[in-house]
Scaffold this active site. Structure first.
Site, mmCIF file in Angstrom:
data_model
loop_
_atom_site.group_PDB
_atom_site.id
_atom_site.type_symbol
_atom_site.label_atom_id
_atom_site.label_comp_id
_atom_site.label_asym_id
_atom_site.label_seq_id
_atom_site.Cartn_x
_atom_site.Cartn_y
_atom_site.Cartn_z
ATOM 1 N N ASP A 27 -3.893 6.779 -9.882
ATOM 2 C CA ASP A 27 -3.235 5.579 -10.410
ATOM 3 C C ASP A 27 -3.145 5.734 -11.931
ATOM 4 O OD1 ASP A 27 -3.467 2.316 -8.947
ATOM 5 O OD2 ASP A 27 -2.193 2.967 -10.590
ATOM 6 N N ASP A 71 1.529 2.545 -12.576
ATOM 7 C CA ASP A 71 1.258 1.106 -12.473
ATOM 8 C C ASP A 71 2.215 0.275 -13.338
ATOM 9 O OD1 ASP A 71 -0.657 -1.089 -11.768
ATOM 10 O OD2 ASP A 71 -0.741 -1.203 -13.943
ATOM 11 N N HIS A 131 -3.888 -3.460 -2.612
ATOM 12 C CA HIS A 131 -4.945 -4.189 -3.324
ATOM 13 C C HIS A 131 -4.408 -5.435 -4.019
ATOM 14 C CE1 HIS A 131 -2.805 -1.792 -6.158
ATOM 15 N NE2 HIS A 131 -3.328 -2.512 -7.115
ATOM 16 N N ASP A 132 -3.061 -5.595 -3.995
ATOM 17 C CA ASP A 132 -2.470 -6.780 -4.666
ATOM 18 C C ASP A 132 -1.990 -7.819 -3.676
ATOM 19 O OD1 ASP A 132 -0.870 -4.909 -7.333
ATOM 20 O OD2 ASP A 132 -2.813 -5.909 -7.232
ATOM 21 N N GLU A 140 5.306 1.741 -9.431
ATOM 22 C CA GLU A 140 5.092 0.406 -8.872
ATOM 23 C C GLU A 140 6.058 -0.495 -9.630
ATOM 24 O OE1 GLU A 140 2.568 -2.247 -10.446
ATOM 25 O OE2 GLU A 140 1.953 -3.216 -8.605
#
Ligand code: TEU
Ligand code: CA
Length: 579
Positions: free
Chosen positions: A117, A218, A348-349, A275
């Site tokens: 990430d 990210d 995870h979001d 992302e």
């Protein structure tokens, strides 16, 4: 849909028939690990890299080819690692650089790739660059971040952070405000600064040299901001102005990504995944088009809000056509040259897929397997979010003190302290939407803390870990875990499930989602009953379903109704046929 695009043979100068642009990141099955919650090797209650090394054989047994790790760099953990204070070191709680080098070596030994990430829209406010930047206006690092004078004794404008509160934080040393579209401990970088870009590219190179196989960039579509800093429109019931068009998908973003790809990734052996909130199947090509030379795939947010009502504490029934088919088939029907896509519904979001899209009570196993059938038979790279392979669910019984997400407490101030929302409604909303729902510890077995840690876990373990855990599914032929293994094995065996085209059938059906994948004459039919009723699947005339060979289903053969022209499906029933 155009499946193959013309590829000219270098020597002969002729069109290569049926050219398929084969890549490891298209063929592999990926697994996302939220490192803090996966496996704790040293009893401090926080997952770590050595814990992952201990579990690599579990991942290999599952059939994983690619491991995507949420951030592991040094961080004060205001936003669980998405606030980095040293881009070249590993977070204390997760271990050391040599642990990461061992994880890479051990993964490569097992023929598994590592995707890291890369959080380069901002840094932590404890990063040395920001410590320098805030010292004085003449500091060489001042311009690595976005500083503005206040206006009318307040912030420069009415932008609100994604995590609650203003997007500006006053710094009295230089009597200016700095921008943070996330938490105030995540000051945004000023990507217009060439020295900053040079330093960030050196950091990426550092990890490429360590053997990292790819990066998930990210919030990458936020890296350019509109420096007019104009106020956003304040919508009713909102405290801050709508700033999204000033901080998301501005045209300059593409130039920065192209610069990184050209300078660091020209070999083509790595994968770059972005992302990008606010991007969907209609415009993803602006980042992933084969002519763009930017990103290979993008993580979108299309499935995050499915089932969510107007307010966080309200739910609305899922409309299969509008909420699922239009989106999923939309991604499927894109042209080859518009780019590839990841197939994921949890991360995870957002919250656990099974709780958001399936039925985590009466039809827990059937609906988990139904959703997995969609994930592994569509065109794209499946990303299993840790724990989905055993049917982990949302944390239903969290009290306010059980939450850990910085956004939960910032938004509590915005909404509950200001009496806009009652605490009771806010908590109901969290049970449906909080990111912490999908950050509870991996459920390995029914021992204390589900085998995740011998210490006190950083976040509460889901109370259903006695029933839902790896241990009691490994040997169970009918378990969700073993259904995932069968799907992965099937996808590895049938190239049509990787590179085949996608043709939806019975598109107007409100309960059944069905489609055919085809490659070089091989055809696979997938039929999925998305809900708990018993609708009838009517095979289109061109399909002789009675001659089709059932390859996999989420019910036992003896429980299923036999193939006839019309099949009455059981609740959440999924079937895969070879035609
Ligand atoms: O999330 C990015 C994110 O939340 C924004 O893209 C925003 O929600 C979206 O653009 C709205 O349209 C990433 C990480 O996945 C998340 O966990 C971090 O908290 C966040 O960035 C900050 O690093
Ligand atoms: Ca640990």
């Amino acid at each position: 849909m155009l499946l193959f695009y013309e590829k000219i043979d270098g020597e002969k100068g002729t069109v290569m028939e049926n050219y398929i642009d084969k890549k490891w990141w298209k063929e592999g099955v990926a697994y996302q690990i939220y490192v803090r919650s996966f496996m704790d090797s040293n009893g401090d209650g926080v997952g770590d890299l050595r814990g992952i090394i201990e579990r690599l054989d579990y991942l290999k047994h599952l059939g994983i080819d690619i491991i995507y790790l949420n951030p592991i760099n040094k961080s004060p953990n205001d936003d669980n690692g998405y606030d980095i204070s040293d881009f070249r070191d590993i977070m204390d709680e997760f271990g050391t650089i040599s642990d990461f080098e061992e994880l890479i070596a051990e993964s490569h030994k097992r023929n598994m790739k590592i995707i890291m990430d890369l959080v380069i829209n901002h840094s932590s406010d404890e990063h040395p660059w920001f410590v320098e930047s805030r010292k004085n206006k003449q500091n060489p690092y001042r311009d690595y971040y976005i500083w503005q004078p206040g206006k009318d004794n307040g912030p420069p404008n009415n932008w609100g952070s994604f995590f609650g509160g203003s997007a500006w934080e006053y710094d009295k040393t230089t009597n200016e405000y700095y921008l943070h579209i996330f938490s105030k401990k995540q000051p945004d970088f000023n990507w217009r600064n060439e020295n900053l870009r040079r330093e960030l590219k050196a950091i990426i190179k550092f990890w490429i040299n360590k053997g990292v196989d790819g990066f998930r960039m990210d919030a990458i579509n936020h890296i350019e901001k509109d420096f007019s800093f104009a106020d956003g429109v304040v919508k009713n019931g909102e405290v801050y102005g709508d700033f999204i068009k000033y901080v998301q998908n501005l045209p300059e973003v593409h130039g920065y990504i192209k610069e990184i790809r050209k300078e660091l990734f020209s070999s083509g052996e790595h994968t770059l995944i972005g992302e990008t909130g606010g991007i969907n199947y209609e415009n993803a090509f602006i980042y992933t088009g084969s002519d763009r030379k930017e990103l290979d795939m993008i993580f979108h947010f299309d499935m995050h809000s499915v089932g969510k009502g107007e307010k966080d504490w309200e739910r609305k029934p899922i409309d299969l056509i509008k909420d699922i088919k239009e989106k999923m088939s939309g991604w499927q029907m894109r042209k080859e040259e518009e780019g590839w896509c990841p197939l994921f519904y949890s991360n995870h979001d957002t919250t656990r897929t099974l709780s958001r899209l399936g039925n985590d009570q009466k039809y827990w196993a059937q609906s988990a397997k139904m959703l997995a059938t969609l994930q592994f038979t569509q065109r794209g790279t499946p990303f299993i979010y840790y724990g989905d392979e055993i049917g982990m669910t949302n944390a239903k019984d969290f009290k306010l003190e059980d939450y850990r997400d910085v956004a939960v407490f910032n938004k509590y101030k915005d909404l509950v302290d200001t009496k806009i929302v009652t605490e009771e409604k806010y908590l109901i909303g969290l049970s449906y939407t909080s990111r912490d729902n999908s950050r509870t510890p991996m459920q390995w077995d029914d021992s204390k803390n589900s085998g995740f840690t011998s210490g006190t876990s950083w976040i509460k373990t889901n109370s259903n870990y006695n029933e839902i855990n790896v241990e009691n599914q490994l040997e169970d032929e009918q378990s969700i875990l073993n259904y995932y293994r069968k799907l992965i094995a099937l996808r590895n065996e049938k190239e049509v499930l990787v590179y085949g085209n996608f043709n939806e059938i019975n598109g107007e059906d409100k309960e059944i989602y069905s489609y055919i994948r085809e490659l070089n004459g091989e055809r696979v039919l997938i039929i999925v009953n998305f809900f708990g009723n018993e609708p009838t699947f009517k095979a289109p005339i061109e399909i002789d379903i009675e001659k089709a060979r059932l390859v996999l289903s989420n019910y036992k053969l003896e429980e299923m109704r036999k193939e006839t022209k019309e099949i009455v499906l059981k609740p959440y029933e999924a079937r895969i046929y070879s035609l």
